[in-house]
Scaffold this motif. Structure first.
Motif, PDB file in Angstrom:
ATOM      1  N   ILE A 156       1.416   3.010   5.966  1.00  0.00           N
ATOM      2  CA  ILE A 156       1.986   1.676   5.770  1.00  0.00           C
ATOM      3  C   ILE A 156       1.367   1.017   4.540  1.00  0.00           C
ATOM      4  O   ILE A 156       2.079   0.426   3.722  1.00  0.00           O
ATOM      5  CB  ILE A 156       1.805   0.810   7.035  1.00  0.00           C
ATOM      6  N   PHE A 157       0.047   1.140   4.384  1.00  0.00           N
ATOM      7  CA  PHE A 157      -0.596   0.553   3.208  1.00  0.00           C
ATOM      8  C   PHE A 157      -0.028   1.146   1.926  1.00  0.00           C
ATOM      9  O   PHE A 157       0.318   0.408   0.995  1.00  0.00           O
ATOM     10  CB  PHE A 157      -2.119   0.746   3.236  1.00  0.00           C
ATOM     11  N   PHE A 158       0.066   2.486   1.863  1.00  0.00           N
ATOM     12  CA  PHE A 158       0.545   3.115   0.633  1.00  0.00           C
ATOM     13  C   PHE A 158       2.018   2.808   0.374  1.00  0.00           C
ATOM     14  O   PHE A 158       2.434   2.690  -0.781  1.00  0.00           O
ATOM     15  CB  PHE A 158       0.288   4.621   0.657  1.00  0.00           C
ATOM     16  N   ALA A 159       2.803   2.642   1.434  1.00  0.00           N
ATOM     17  CA  ALA A 159       4.208   2.266   1.245  1.00  0.00           C
ATOM     18  C   ALA A 159       4.309   0.843   0.686  1.00  0.00           C
ATOM     19  O   ALA A 159       5.087   0.580  -0.237  1.00  0.00           O
ATOM     20  CB  ALA A 159       4.966   2.386   2.565  1.00  0.00           C
ATOM     21  N   ILE A 160       3.509  -0.066   1.247  1.00  0.00           N
ATOM     22  CA  ILE A 160       3.509  -1.448   0.742  1.00  0.00           C
ATOM     23  C   ILE A 160       3.012  -1.475  -0.696  1.00  0.00           C
ATOM     24  O   ILE A 160       3.582  -2.185  -1.547  1.00  0.00           O
ATOM     25  CB  ILE A 160       2.650  -2.354   1.657  1.00  0.00           C
ATOM     26  N   GLU A 161       1.966  -0.704  -0.991  1.00  0.00           N
ATOM     27  CA  GLU A 161       1.448  -0.653  -2.357  1.00  0.00           C
ATOM     28  C   GLU A 161       2.530  -0.185  -3.330  1.00  0.00           C
ATOM     29  O   GLU A 161       2.703  -0.757  -4.408  1.00  0.00           O
ATOM     30  CB  GLU A 161       0.245   0.286  -2.432  1.00  0.00           C
ATOM     31  N   LEU A 162       3.282   0.851  -2.947  1.00  0.00           N
ATOM     32  CA  LEU A 162       4.348   1.358  -3.812  1.00  0.00           C
ATOM     33  C   LEU A 162       5.427   0.304  -4.022  1.00  0.00           C
ATOM     34  O   LEU A 162       5.882   0.085  -5.153  1.00  0.00           O
ATOM     35  CB  LEU A 162       4.954   2.636  -3.222  1.00  0.00           C
ATOM     36  N   VAL A 163       5.827  -0.379  -2.958  1.00  0.00           N
ATOM     37  CA  VAL A 163       6.846  -1.427  -3.074  1.00  0.00           C
ATOM     38  C   VAL A 163       6.363  -2.555  -3.983  1.00  0.00           C
ATOM     39  O   VAL A 163       7.122  -3.055  -4.831  1.00  0.00           O
ATOM     40  CB  VAL A 163       7.240  -1.953  -1.674  1.00  0.00           C
ATOM     41  N   HIS A 188       2.459   8.967 -11.305  1.00  0.00           N
ATOM     42  CA  HIS A 188       3.164   7.920 -10.561  1.00  0.00           C
ATOM     43  C   HIS A 188       4.361   8.512  -9.816  1.00  0.00           C
ATOM     44  O   HIS A 188       4.651   8.104  -8.685  1.00  0.00           O
ATOM     45  CB  HIS A 188       3.605   6.795 -11.490  1.00  0.00           C
ATOM     46  N   PHE A 189       5.052   9.452 -10.440  1.00  0.00           N
ATOM     47  CA  PHE A 189       6.145  10.149  -9.748  1.00  0.00           C
ATOM     48  C   PHE A 189       5.594  10.928  -8.554  1.00  0.00           C
ATOM     49  O   PHE A 189       6.166  10.910  -7.462  1.00  0.00           O
ATOM     50  CB  PHE A 189       6.875  11.113 -10.699  1.00  0.00           C
ATOM     51  N   PHE A 190       4.484  11.625  -8.765  1.00  0.00           N
ATOM     52  CA  PHE A 190       3.851  12.393  -7.685  1.00  0.00           C
ATOM     53  C   PHE A 190       3.435  11.472  -6.552  1.00  0.00           C
ATOM     54  O   PHE A 190       3.694  11.759  -5.383  1.00  0.00           O
ATOM     55  CB  PHE A 190       2.638  13.161  -8.229  1.00  0.00           C
ATOM     56  N   ASP A 191       2.797  10.354  -6.877  1.00  0.00           N
ATOM     57  CA  ASP A 191       2.324   9.417  -5.861  1.00  0.00           C
ATOM     58  C   ASP A 191       3.501   8.837  -5.074  1.00  0.00           C
ATOM     59  O   ASP A 191       3.456   8.764  -3.844  1.00  0.00           O
ATOM     60  CB  ASP A 191       1.512   8.299  -6.523  1.00  0.00           C
ATOM     61  N   ALA A 192       4.560   8.445  -5.772  1.00  0.00           N
ATOM     62  CA  ALA A 192       5.743   7.895  -5.093  1.00  0.00           C
ATOM     63  C   ALA A 192       6.371   8.952  -4.190  1.00  0.00           C
ATOM     64  O   ALA A 192       6.752   8.660  -3.044  1.00  0.00           O
ATOM     65  CB  ALA A 192       6.757   7.392  -6.114  1.00  0.00           C
ATOM     66  N   ARG A 198      -4.193  11.916  -4.544  1.00  0.00           N
ATOM     67  CA  ARG A 198      -4.064  10.523  -4.959  1.00  0.00           C
ATOM     68  C   ARG A 198      -5.297  10.105  -5.753  1.00  0.00           C
ATOM     69  O   ARG A 198      -5.248   9.207  -6.574  1.00  0.00           O
ATOM     70  CB  ARG A 198      -3.936   9.612  -3.743  1.00  0.00           C
ATOM     71  N   PHE A 199      -6.381  10.764  -5.469  1.00  0.00           N
ATOM     72  CA  PHE A 199      -7.648  10.475  -6.143  1.00  0.00           C
ATOM     73  C   PHE A 199      -7.528  10.696  -7.650  1.00  0.00           C
ATOM     74  O   PHE A 199      -8.312  10.162  -8.422  1.00  0.00           O
ATOM     75  CB  PHE A 199      -8.730  11.373  -5.550  1.00  0.00           C
TER      76      PHE A 199
END
Length: 124
Positions: free
Chosen positions: A57-64, A85-89, A120-121
């Motif tokens: 949830i945190f990473f989804a909110i961060e992406l949004v 950024h593509f990889f992270d998304a 992600r690191f």
């Protein structure tokens, strides 16, 4: 480099540590399963699942948030594609899909994205 970046960095670091602990626990369970370890540890599967949901949830909110602030520049800063950024998304989307859609009603997930999460690191 602001507070949002620092908070995201701390959460990424915590997630990497959590993934390593999660993998250690899975190894422990395998050892119990084949009889080389006594079953002297409480069942942590529910707690691990809850922590996993919180990180997702945190990473989804961060992406949004990043997409709403930077829009296309998130993926193309200075006009060039930013592969991380593509990889992270993609990782966030795949992790959420795995957690909320593919694993519903199944005791084990079809994909194991835990091995990709420490990447992600690389954002540092």
């Amino acid at each position: 480099n602001g507070p949002f970046e620092k908070m995201s960095s701390v959460v990424i670091l915590l997630n990497v540590l959590f993934v390593f602990l999660q993998l250690q626990y899975q190894g422990y369970l395998r050892g119990v399963g084949i009889g080389v370890r006594p079953d002297d540890m409480p069942d942590l599967n529910r707690m691990i699942a809850i922590i996993d949901i919180v990180f997702n949830i945190f990473f989804a909110i961060e992406l949004v948030v990043r997409l709403s602030v930077f829009r296309c520049q998130f993926f193309f800063p200075e006009g060039k594609p930013e592969i991380l950024h593509f990889f992270d998304a993609g990782l966030v989307i795949a992790s959420c899909a795995d957690l909320f859609f593919f694993s519903q009603g199944h005791s084990s997930r079809g994909m194991n994205l835990n091995v990709l999460r420490p990447f992600r690191f690389l954002r540092f």
